[in-house]
Write a protein that holds these residues in place. Sequence first.
Motif, PDB file in Angstrom:
ATOM      1  N   ALA A  51       0.798  -1.226   0.000  1.00  0.00           N
ATOM      2  CA  ALA A  51       0.000   0.000   0.000  1.00  0.00           C
ATOM      3  C   ALA A  51       0.836   1.285   0.000  1.00  0.00           C
ATOM      4  CB  ALA A  51      -0.976  -0.007   1.186  1.00  0.00           C
ATOM      5  N   PRO A  52       1.878   1.418   0.840  1.00  0.00           N
ATOM      6  CA  PRO A  52       2.626   2.684   0.827  1.00  0.00           C
ATOM      7  C   PRO A  52       3.500   2.875  -0.407  1.00  0.00           C
ATOM      8  CG  PRO A  52       2.959   1.445   2.885  1.00  0.00           C
ATOM      9  CD  PRO A  52       2.340   0.511   1.900  1.00  0.00           C
ATOM     10  N   LEU A  53       3.693   1.821  -1.191  1.00  0.00           N
ATOM     11  CA  LEU A  53       4.645   1.863  -2.302  1.00  0.00           C
ATOM     12  C   LEU A  53       3.994   1.836  -3.670  1.00  0.00           C
ATOM     13  CD1 LEU A  53       7.186  -0.748  -0.848  1.00  0.00           C
ATOM     14  CD2 LEU A  53       7.454   1.736  -0.894  1.00  0.00           C
ATOM     15  N   ARG A  54       2.700   1.514  -3.716  1.00  0.00           N
ATOM     16  CA  ARG A  54       2.070   1.258  -5.018  1.00  0.00           C
ATOM     17  C   ARG A  54       2.101   2.474  -5.927  1.00  0.00           C
ATOM     18  NH1 ARG A  54      -2.503   2.088  -7.498  1.00  0.00           N
ATOM     19  NH2 ARG A  54      -3.421   3.128  -5.706  1.00  0.00           N
ATOM     20  N   ARG A  55       1.822   3.664  -5.394  1.00  0.00           N
ATOM     21  CA  ARG A  55       1.768   4.857  -6.243  1.00  0.00           C
ATOM     22  C   ARG A  55       3.143   5.182  -6.823  1.00  0.00           C
ATOM     23  NH1 ARG A  55      -2.786   7.997  -6.383  1.00  0.00           N
ATOM     24  NH2 ARG A  55      -4.390   7.600  -4.811  1.00  0.00           N
ATOM     25  N   GLU A  56       4.182   5.115  -5.993  1.00  0.00           N
ATOM     26  CA  GLU A  56       5.503   5.453  -6.522  1.00  0.00           C
ATOM     27  C   GLU A  56       5.974   4.400  -7.518  1.00  0.00           C
ATOM     28  OE1 GLU A  56       9.136   4.543  -4.010  1.00  0.00           O
ATOM     29  OE2 GLU A  56       7.715   5.059  -2.416  1.00  0.00           O
ATOM     30  N   LEU A  57       5.592   3.144  -7.315  1.00  0.00           N
ATOM     31  CA  LEU A  57       5.938   2.112  -8.287  1.00  0.00           C
ATOM     32  C   LEU A  57       5.220   2.357  -9.612  1.00  0.00           C
ATOM     33  CD1 LEU A  57       5.827  -1.037  -5.983  1.00  0.00           C
ATOM     34  CD2 LEU A  57       7.855  -0.178  -7.182  1.00  0.00           C
ATOM     35  N   HIS A  58       3.972   2.798  -9.537  1.00  0.00           N
ATOM     36  CA  HIS A  58       3.224   3.089 -10.760  1.00  0.00           C
ATOM     37  C   HIS A  58       3.859   4.254 -11.511  1.00  0.00           C
ATOM     38  CE1 HIS A  58      -0.121   4.342 -13.396  1.00  0.00           C
ATOM     39  NE2 HIS A  58      -0.515   3.077 -13.309  1.00  0.00           N
ATOM     40  N   ALA A  74       2.047  -3.090 -16.570  1.00  0.00           N
ATOM     41  CA  ALA A  74       3.353  -3.473 -16.043  1.00  0.00           C
ATOM     42  C   ALA A  74       3.308  -3.626 -14.524  1.00  0.00           C
ATOM     43  CB  ALA A  74       4.412  -2.447 -16.448  1.00  0.00           C
ATOM     44  N   LEU A  75       2.619  -2.699 -13.850  1.00  0.00           N
ATOM     45  CA  LEU A  75       2.538  -2.807 -12.405  1.00  0.00           C
ATOM     46  C   LEU A  75       1.779  -4.059 -11.993  1.00  0.00           C
ATOM     47  CD1 LEU A  75       3.130  -1.639  -9.636  1.00  0.00           C
ATOM     48  CD2 LEU A  75       1.025  -0.318  -9.811  1.00  0.00           C
ATOM     49  N   GLN A  76       0.694  -4.343 -12.686  1.00  0.00           N
ATOM     50  CA  GLN A  76      -0.069  -5.549 -12.349  1.00  0.00           C
ATOM     51  C   GLN A  76       0.785  -6.795 -12.548  1.00  0.00           C
ATOM     52  OE1 GLN A  76      -2.949  -5.643 -10.915  1.00  0.00           O
ATOM     53  NE2 GLN A  76      -3.137  -7.867 -10.897  1.00  0.00           N
ATOM     54  N   GLU A  77       1.542  -6.834 -13.649  1.00  0.00           N
ATOM     55  CA  GLU A  77       2.422  -7.977 -13.899  1.00  0.00           C
ATOM     56  C   GLU A  77       3.525  -8.041 -12.849  1.00  0.00           C
ATOM     57  OE1 GLU A  77       4.363 -11.258 -15.478  1.00  0.00           O
ATOM     58  OE2 GLU A  77       2.330 -10.514 -15.820  1.00  0.00           O
ATOM     59  N   LEU A  79       3.408  -6.930  -9.758  1.00  0.00           N
ATOM     60  CA  LEU A  79       2.847  -7.369  -8.482  1.00  0.00           C
ATOM     61  C   LEU A  79       2.583  -8.865  -8.487  1.00  0.00           C
ATOM     62  CD1 LEU A  79       0.351  -4.503  -7.575  1.00  0.00           C
ATOM     63  CD2 LEU A  79       2.750  -4.779  -6.950  1.00  0.00           C
ATOM     64  N   LEU A  80       2.165  -9.390  -9.616  1.00  0.00           N
ATOM     65  CA  LEU A  80       1.958 -10.830  -9.712  1.00  0.00           C
ATOM     66  C   LEU A  80       3.287 -11.574  -9.567  1.00  0.00           C
ATOM     67  CD1 LEU A  80       0.077 -13.204 -10.212  1.00  0.00           C
ATOM     68  CD2 LEU A  80       0.358 -12.840 -12.675  1.00  0.00           C
ATOM     69  N   ARG A  81       4.330 -11.045 -10.235  1.00  0.00           N
ATOM     70  CA  ARG A  81       5.654 -11.660 -10.095  1.00  0.00           C
ATOM     71  C   ARG A  81       6.144 -11.574  -8.654  1.00  0.00           C
ATOM     72  NH1 ARG A  81       9.327  -9.607 -15.288  1.00  0.00           N
ATOM     73  NH2 ARG A  81       7.867 -10.225 -16.944  1.00  0.00           N
ATOM     74  N   LEU A  95      12.481  -4.123   1.233  1.00  0.00           N
ATOM     75  CA  LEU A  95      11.364  -4.569   0.401  1.00  0.00           C
ATOM     76  C   LEU A  95      11.161  -3.602  -0.759  1.00  0.00           C
ATOM     77  CD1 LEU A  95       8.920  -6.499   0.002  1.00  0.00           C
ATOM     78  CD2 LEU A  95       7.586  -4.861   1.358  1.00  0.00           C
ATOM     79  N   ARG A  96      11.314  -2.288  -0.503  1.00  0.00           N
ATOM     80  CA  ARG A  96      11.160  -1.290  -1.564  1.00  0.00           C
ATOM     81  C   ARG A  96      12.143  -1.566  -2.696  1.00  0.00           C
ATOM     82  NH1 ARG A  96      13.639   3.819  -2.580  1.00  0.00           N
ATOM     83  NH2 ARG A  96      12.243   5.302  -3.655  1.00  0.00           N
ATOM     84  N   GLY A  97      13.411  -1.802  -2.363  1.00  0.00           N
ATOM     85  CA  GLY A  97      14.403  -2.082  -3.391  1.00  0.00           C
ATOM     86  C   GLY A  97      14.077  -3.338  -4.170  1.00  0.00           C
ATOM     87  N   TRP A  98      13.601  -4.362  -3.466  1.00  0.00           N
ATOM     88  CA  TRP A  98      13.262  -5.609  -4.150  1.00  0.00           C
ATOM     89  C   TRP A  98      12.075  -5.401  -5.100  1.00  0.00           C
ATOM     90  CZ3 TRP A  98       8.948  -9.044  -3.501  1.00  0.00           C
ATOM     91  CH2 TRP A  98       9.096 -10.278  -4.174  1.00  0.00           C
ATOM     92  N   LEU A  99      11.074  -4.639  -4.656  1.00  0.00           N
ATOM     93  CA  LEU A  99       9.927  -4.383  -5.525  1.00  0.00           C
ATOM     94  C   LEU A  99      10.321  -3.548  -6.741  1.00  0.00           C
ATOM     95  CD1 LEU A  99       7.162  -3.724  -2.855  1.00  0.00           C
ATOM     96  CD2 LEU A  99       7.283  -5.667  -4.432  1.00  0.00           C
ATOM     97  N   TYR A 100      11.236  -2.584  -6.558  1.00  0.00           N
ATOM     98  CA  TYR A 100      11.721  -1.830  -7.709  1.00  0.00           C
ATOM     99  C   TYR A 100      12.503  -2.730  -8.669  1.00  0.00           C
ATOM    100  CZ  TYR A 100      10.257   2.931  -6.749  1.00  0.00           C
ATOM    101  OH  TYR A 100       9.499   4.068  -6.600  1.00  0.00           O
ATOM    102  N   THR A 101      13.204  -3.726  -8.139  1.00  0.00           N
ATOM    103  CA  THR A 101      13.879  -4.690  -9.003  1.00  0.00           C
ATOM    104  C   THR A 101      12.868  -5.405  -9.891  1.00  0.00           C
ATOM    105  OG1 THR A 101      15.646  -5.072  -7.393  1.00  0.00           O
ATOM    106  CG2 THR A 101      15.284  -6.787  -9.031  1.00  0.00           C
ATOM    107  N   VAL A 102      11.804  -5.895  -9.261  1.00  0.00           N
ATOM    108  CA  VAL A 102      10.778  -6.628 -10.011  1.00  0.00           C
ATOM    109  C   VAL A 102      10.096  -5.711 -11.021  1.00  0.00           C
ATOM    110  CG1 VAL A 102       8.646  -7.953  -9.825  1.00  0.00           C
ATOM    111  CG2 VAL A 102      10.427  -8.216  -8.088  1.00  0.00           C
ATOM    112  N   ALA A 103       9.730  -4.491 -10.593  1.00  0.00           N
ATOM    113  CA  ALA A 103       9.026  -3.567 -11.485  1.00  0.00           C
ATOM    114  C   ALA A 103       9.913  -3.141 -12.650  1.00  0.00           C
ATOM    115  CB  ALA A 103       8.554  -2.343 -10.703  1.00  0.00           C
ATOM    116  N   THR A 104      11.186  -2.862 -12.378  1.00  0.00           N
ATOM    117  CA  THR A 104      12.079  -2.415 -13.451  1.00  0.00           C
ATOM    118  C   THR A 104      12.284  -3.513 -14.478  1.00  0.00           C
ATOM    119  OG1 THR A 104      13.215  -0.896 -11.947  1.00  0.00           O
ATOM    120  CG2 THR A 104      14.377  -1.510 -13.962  1.00  0.00           C
ATOM    121  N   ARG A 105      12.513  -4.725 -14.030  1.00  0.00           N
ATOM    122  CA  ARG A 105      12.687  -5.833 -14.975  1.00  0.00           C
ATOM    123  C   ARG A 105      11.426  -6.068 -15.793  1.00  0.00           C
ATOM    124  NH1 ARG A 105      16.014  -9.959 -10.938  1.00  0.00           N
ATOM    125  NH2 ARG A 105      18.041  -8.903 -11.141  1.00  0.00           N
TER     126      ARG A 105
END
Length: 359
Positions: A51-58, A74-77, A79-81, A95-105
């Motif tokens: 929840a606190p990270l979704r907007r910045e990831l988008h 891309a964000l939906q994909e 988050l699924l990954r 966790l933020r860094g890991w989520l940015y890893t997933v989102a960037t890839r």
Amino acid sequence: MSEVSPEPDGADGPGRADGPDGAAAAGPDGAAADLLLARAGDGAAFTRLLAPLRRELHAHCYRMLGSVHDADDALQEALLRAWRGIGRFEGRGSLRGWLYTVATRTCLDAAERRGRRALPVDLGPAAERVVLDGAPDTGTAWLGPYPTPGDPAGRYEQYEAVELAFVTALQQLPGNQRAALLLFDVLGFSAAEIAALMDTTPGSVNSALARARRRLASAGPGFEQRRTLRALGDARVRETVTAYRGALERGDADALVALLTADVTWSMPPLPHWYRGRDAVMAFARAVPLTRCPSWRTVPVEANSQPAVACYVGASADAVHTAWSVTVLDLAADGRIAALVSFLGAEHFAPFGLPGQLA
């Protein structure tokens, strides 16, 4: 653990009622507990972590891909990954860094499949005459507008670095340079963190950063719109937007021309042609929006942390008006309009929470 997505709240994009603004942020102890629960397969805990990270990831996905709809996908994909891989996240990094890893890839994969987005000014010279019946260019992947909040804190902090000129310039960079620049200059990751994220070396990251900065520097002047808007102040910006809306709705060519700088540009993706200079822009305005469109209704919005106007057109003043364009304004230091980008199409309205028609 289950392979079924927990469908985290608000994963489809910004501005939804179930986004982070409506969720209580967990403290450190609560986040640690939620991480343990999520790793055990608890979808609700995973949603609370996001929840606190979704907007910045988008916003990151938009900067990478240049389209709010691509960012949604891309964000939906991502988050699924992330949900499928959360059991393997051991917490050695954030966790933020890991989520940015997933989102960037995820975004790099999407960019490789789709290619770069552009605006008409990137693809050819300005039109030498008014084009009245030009056909949309459906073969080009066009850049799209991005809805940003109207409050100053959200505009300049949470959504920084989404101004249109910057995102347009980013699209001209190869994917690895785009990612390195955003992660280092915008998001504050170190070269070592980016190297781990992109499975490369810090030396390669620094090289990609240097090349990206050189290419952006050669693309033109710096990206100063946020600084200009701050200097102008909200009242002056509203004055220009109100004057533009009034000139369009009244069909007042003299009032419109008074708002434009001498070297103003106007482009209208997906139409490939665009206009440069006050005379050319006004020739187009007199021939099309002020003459061929009987009645306009407008709604002020904010796109790419810039003033924007959602435009509806109708057959007469008392007719139903249909969604036509979202026009993003770039303002000069004196408050006049230096550039207009009118994103044509009703599909741009829903991300702003706007209806397709006005009664």
